[in-house]
Scaffold this motif. Structure first.
Motif, mmCIF file in Angstrom:
data_model
loop_
_atom_site.group_PDB
_atom_site.id
_atom_site.type_symbol
_atom_site.label_atom_id
_atom_site.label_comp_id
_atom_site.label_asym_id
_atom_site.label_seq_id
_atom_site.Cartn_x
_atom_site.Cartn_y
_atom_site.Cartn_z
ATOM 1 N N GLU A 98 56.421 -60.326 -3.414
ATOM 2 C CA GLU A 98 56.007 -60.042 -4.743
ATOM 3 C C GLU A 98 56.158 -59.332 -5.522
ATOM 4 O O GLU A 98 55.508 -59.553 -7.561
ATOM 5 C CB GLU A 98 54.855 -60.934 -4.916
ATOM 6 C CG GLU A 98 54.067 -61.533 -4.159
ATOM 7 C CD GLU A 98 54.923 -63.231 -4.754
ATOM 8 O OE1 GLU A 98 54.798 -62.967 -5.987
ATOM 9 O OE2 GLU A 98 55.355 -64.363 -3.972
ATOM 10 N N SER A 149 59.083 -57.354 -7.375
ATOM 11 C CA SER A 149 59.161 -58.193 -8.157
ATOM 12 C C SER A 149 59.278 -59.472 -9.292
ATOM 13 O O SER A 149 59.266 -59.026 -10.462
ATOM 14 C CB SER A 149 61.100 -59.544 -7.880
ATOM 15 O OG SER A 149 60.539 -59.709 -6.850
ATOM 16 N N PHE A 150 58.758 -60.140 -9.400
ATOM 17 C CA PHE A 150 57.476 -60.791 -9.775
ATOM 18 C C PHE A 150 57.047 -60.581 -10.426
ATOM 19 O O PHE A 150 56.632 -60.421 -11.268
ATOM 20 C CB PHE A 150 57.036 -62.547 -8.926
ATOM 21 C CG PHE A 150 56.304 -63.586 -8.919
ATOM 22 C CD1 PHE A 150 56.743 -64.348 -10.634
ATOM 23 C CD2 PHE A 150 54.645 -63.228 -9.758
ATOM 24 C CE1 PHE A 150 55.772 -65.211 -11.799
ATOM 25 C CE2 PHE A 150 54.353 -63.624 -10.970
ATOM 26 C CZ PHE A 150 54.675 -64.459 -11.301
ATOM 27 N N TYR A 190 58.792 -58.195 -13.134
ATOM 28 C CA TYR A 190 59.124 -59.050 -14.213
ATOM 29 C C TYR A 190 58.233 -59.494 -14.982
ATOM 30 O O TYR A 190 57.726 -59.299 -16.120
ATOM 31 C CB TYR A 190 60.047 -60.351 -13.555
ATOM 32 C CG TYR A 190 60.272 -61.537 -14.739
ATOM 33 C CD1 TYR A 190 60.868 -61.264 -15.627
ATOM 34 C CD2 TYR A 190 59.292 -62.476 -14.717
ATOM 35 C CE1 TYR A 190 61.246 -62.337 -16.399
ATOM 36 C CE2 TYR A 190 59.311 -63.702 -15.326
ATOM 37 C CZ TYR A 190 60.678 -63.708 -16.109
ATOM 38 O OH TYR A 190 60.877 -64.783 -17.203
ATOM 39 N N SER A 191 56.697 -60.273 -14.698
ATOM 40 C CA SER A 191 56.053 -60.863 -15.380
ATOM 41 C C SER A 191 54.816 -60.188 -16.550
ATOM 42 O O SER A 191 53.884 -59.888 -17.011
ATOM 43 C CB SER A 191 55.176 -61.631 -14.262
ATOM 44 O OG SER A 191 54.502 -60.637 -13.451
ATOM 45 N N ASP A 214 62.127 -54.603 -6.639
ATOM 46 C CA ASP A 214 61.740 -55.032 -5.370
ATOM 47 C C ASP A 214 61.156 -54.499 -4.166
ATOM 48 O O ASP A 214 60.783 -55.206 -3.088
ATOM 49 C CB ASP A 214 62.826 -56.634 -5.016
ATOM 50 C CG ASP A 214 63.667 -55.662 -4.520
ATOM 51 O OD1 ASP A 214 64.048 -54.364 -4.259
ATOM 52 O OD2 ASP A 214 64.877 -56.017 -4.376
ATOM 53 N N GLN A 226 60.872 -72.184 -10.747
ATOM 54 C CA GLN A 226 59.152 -71.495 -11.106
ATOM 55 C C GLN A 226 58.974 -70.681 -9.318
ATOM 56 O O GLN A 226 58.537 -69.475 -9.680
ATOM 57 C CB GLN A 226 57.832 -72.500 -11.289
ATOM 58 C CG GLN A 226 57.518 -72.795 -12.476
ATOM 59 C CD GLN A 226 56.566 -73.480 -12.527
ATOM 60 O OE1 GLN A 226 55.848 -74.763 -12.378
ATOM 61 N NE2 GLN A 226 55.374 -72.719 -14.014
ATOM 62 N N LEU A 247 61.446 -67.674 -8.884
ATOM 63 C CA LEU A 247 60.988 -66.516 -9.943
ATOM 64 C C LEU A 247 60.143 -66.146 -9.068
ATOM 65 O O LEU A 247 60.449 -64.648 -9.252
ATOM 66 C CB LEU A 247 59.986 -67.209 -10.815
ATOM 67 C CG LEU A 247 60.007 -66.343 -12.099
ATOM 68 C CD1 LEU A 247 61.677 -66.053 -13.484
ATOM 69 C CD2 LEU A 247 58.918 -66.566 -13.105
ATOM 70 N N HIS A 248 59.732 -66.077 -7.453
ATOM 71 C CA HIS A 248 58.934 -64.878 -7.407
ATOM 72 C C HIS A 248 60.169 -64.656 -6.326
ATOM 73 O O HIS A 248 59.443 -63.603 -5.232
ATOM 74 C CB HIS A 248 58.051 -66.116 -6.112
ATOM 75 C CG HIS A 248 56.365 -66.381 -7.356
ATOM 76 N ND1 HIS A 248 55.675 -65.716 -7.725
ATOM 77 C CD2 HIS A 248 57.074 -67.139 -7.715
ATOM 78 C CE1 HIS A 248 54.623 -66.037 -8.233
ATOM 79 N NE2 HIS A 248 55.376 -67.648 -8.723
ATOM 80 N N PRO A 259 63.512 -62.948 -10.082
ATOM 81 C CA PRO A 259 63.464 -63.051 -10.737
ATOM 82 C C PRO A 259 64.580 -62.128 -12.028
ATOM 83 O O PRO A 259 63.765 -61.794 -13.217
ATOM 84 C CB PRO A 259 61.198 -62.537 -11.376
ATOM 85 C CG PRO A 259 61.865 -61.203 -10.427
ATOM 86 C CD PRO A 259 62.468 -61.628 -9.579
#
Length: 515
Positions: A263, A265-266, A269-270, A283, A458, A461-462, A465
């Motif tokens: 997770e 990379s997610f 990004y978030s 990542d 969605q 995105l995990h 992303p």
């Protein structure tokens, strides 16, 4: 791995080592917000490391002195072949060898490995193997090792890897100390001279810098040399210091259980960071302890890293005198050093060597080990494990081959998967995310499918992303009337990928999955 199982009867490694590997598998598998596709490959990799450790433990049996020689010769051969390929690539002479190798830009050298640091680590392992072979060779064979070492040194300089330079400094310095110890044994010791003289080992360092200065001059203008990389370093937004600062901020948000395996990379990004942002898709933390902490949480990272550290300290490698074990410590050391700067243990060749070294250094104690089975009884488990590995790899290769057709132009696909490719590979479970990614890229968003595309985007995105996914998420959210979500995603898009954001504003397409 299958060939090694058939060649060397496996033996149980030390129980504490198996418990440590089991703890790592458990920590990865039990993180509640990770999907099967995220953690299964990691657990499979650890499983192969455990099998390799069994082979390494088998190599440590009394009466197997010739087998470390074969391992060392294998590493040296792999290193020399890669060194030749790397130098051909460096001078733009590798085109004739395609598809057996790649042709990077002039001044780039990495053999058939993904990038320069992995190439440098293989060269460092080959150099360690050459030093061990020097101690077990005849005078004529030792003379033959001199040009081999020179070729490895040239390739290491051509890699322009700062990790490789650090590895060389440690190899040269530590081996010089060992050579000095051989020539000045303590009272009562009967040490034999196996390594080259200390001055020759220390001379590797100035020889490296001379090669690093000379190679770019012979390649022509525009080639970046090692001296330039040491002076300039990486661009600010691409530096490891910025990357690690971002990862530390992410760890602070979920310190106990982490973000979940796969997770990062997610999470990157978030998150809108307070300071500078690492500009690429992130990542991996490029540091194994930090990566474990950000994805599994600090407690799991402490258990895994602390457990390995305890095993090493308890083994007291600084007191080691056995040449074969010293080679294993050296090989293990360069992989661990690389793991503090990148992620070699995400790749099979390094997992294989890492596992062999673990088993060789931590076999079951002879007094507690069960009597070794003989004949067919000893061969049967290894044969069964080898056949299972071959079957698994064959299935994975078949599944990869058909799934990868989605990412080729239609005329380049195999005939059986040329038409209706997406429908034919929907049942893939090893590469389910790659299939869904292609499905999303090939789907045009409209009001009829907006909800379906939104849910898929969605999920992906995990997985990755990147702009193709983000654009579909924003467009589908807009069609569904989720304006706040669309604005929030557009803000993250602009910060994470400013160039792609500008392309999106100009209505440029980002949907071709073969790019």
């Amino acid at each position: 791995m299958a060939v090694l199982l058939l060649w060397v009867p496996a033996r149980w490694p030390r129980r504490l080592l198996l418990l440590w590997l089991a703890a790592a598998v458990t920590a990865i598998a039990l993180i509640h917000h990770s999907e099967l596709g995220a953690w299964l490959p990691a657990c499979a990799g650890l499983g192969v490391i455990a099998v390799a450790a069994g082979v390494g433990a088998g190599l440590s049996r009394p009466g197997t002195d010739a087998r470390p020689t074969v391992i060392a010769c294998g590493l040296l051969t792999a290193g020399l072949l890669s060194a030749l390929l790397g130098l051909l690539q460096y001078y733009g002479l590798a085109a004739a060898l395609v598809p057996w190798t790649t042709t990077p830009d002039l001044g780039q050298a990495y053999g058939n490995l993904r990038q320069r640091n992995q190439f440098a680590t293989l060269i460092s392992m080959a150099l360690i193997a050459a030093l061990w072979l020097h101690g077990n060779a005849t005078h004529r064979a030792r003379l033959a090792l001199i040009p081999a070492a020179a070729l490895l040194l040239l390739a290491l300089a051509a890699s322009t890897s700062r990790t490789g330079l650090l590895q060389l400094l440690l190899i040269s310095g530590i081996s010089a100390c060992l050579a000095w110890r051989e020539r000045h044994p303590r009272q009562g010791d009967t040490a034999s001279t196996r390594l080259p003289p200390p001055w020759a080992l220390l001379a590797l360092i100035p020889a490296y810098f001379f090669a690093a200065w000379l190679l770019p001059l012979l390649a022509g203008a525009g080639v970046e040399g090692m001296m330039h990389r040491l002076r300039e370093g990486a661009p600010d937004a691409h530096s490891r210091l910025v990357l690690w600062a971002n990862v530390l901020e992410l760890i602070a948000q979920h310190p106990w259980t982490g973000w979940g395996w796969g997770e990062l990379s997610f999470a990157h990004y978030s998150t809108l960071y307070q300071g500078p942002r690492f500009t690429e898709i992130l990542d991996n933390a490029h540091n194994l302890p930090l990566h474990l902490a950000v994805e599994l949480g600090i407690p799991a990272a402490l258990i895994i890293c602390g457990g390995f550290g305890w095993l090493v300290l308890a083994a007291r490698p600084w007191r080691e005198t056995d040449p074969a074990r010293l080679m294993a410590w050296g090989l293990l050391g360069v992989i661990v050093l690389h793991s503090l700067l990148e992620y070699p243990l995400w790749y099979g060749p390094f997992q294989l060597v890492f596992g062999l070294c673990l088993g060789f250094l931590w076999p079951s104690p002879p007094s507690k080990a069960a009597p070794a089975p003989e004949g067919r009884t000893a061969f049967a488990p290894s044969l069964a494990a080898a056949l299972a590995l071959i079957a698994i790899v064959a299935y994975a290769a078949w599944d990869y081959t058909r799934t990868s057709q989605l990412y080729l132009a239609r005329e380049d696909r195999l005939p059986v998967w040329r038409d209706d490719t997406l429908a034919k590979v929907q049942d893939s479970w090893l590469f389910a995310n790659q299939v869904k990614f292609a499905e999303l890229a090939l789907t045009t968003v409209d009001r009829a499918n907006a909800a379906e595309v939104h849910a898929l985007a969605q999920r992906l995105l995990h997985f990755s992303p990147e702009p193709r996914v983000i654009v579909k998420l924003i467009d589908s959210a807009t069609l569904l009337g989720r304006d706040k979500e669309a604005i929030a995603q557009a803000t993250r898009f602009r910060i994470a990928f400013p160039r792609d954001y500008a392309r999106w504003l100009d209505h440029e397409s980002m949907d071709d999955p073969s790019e």
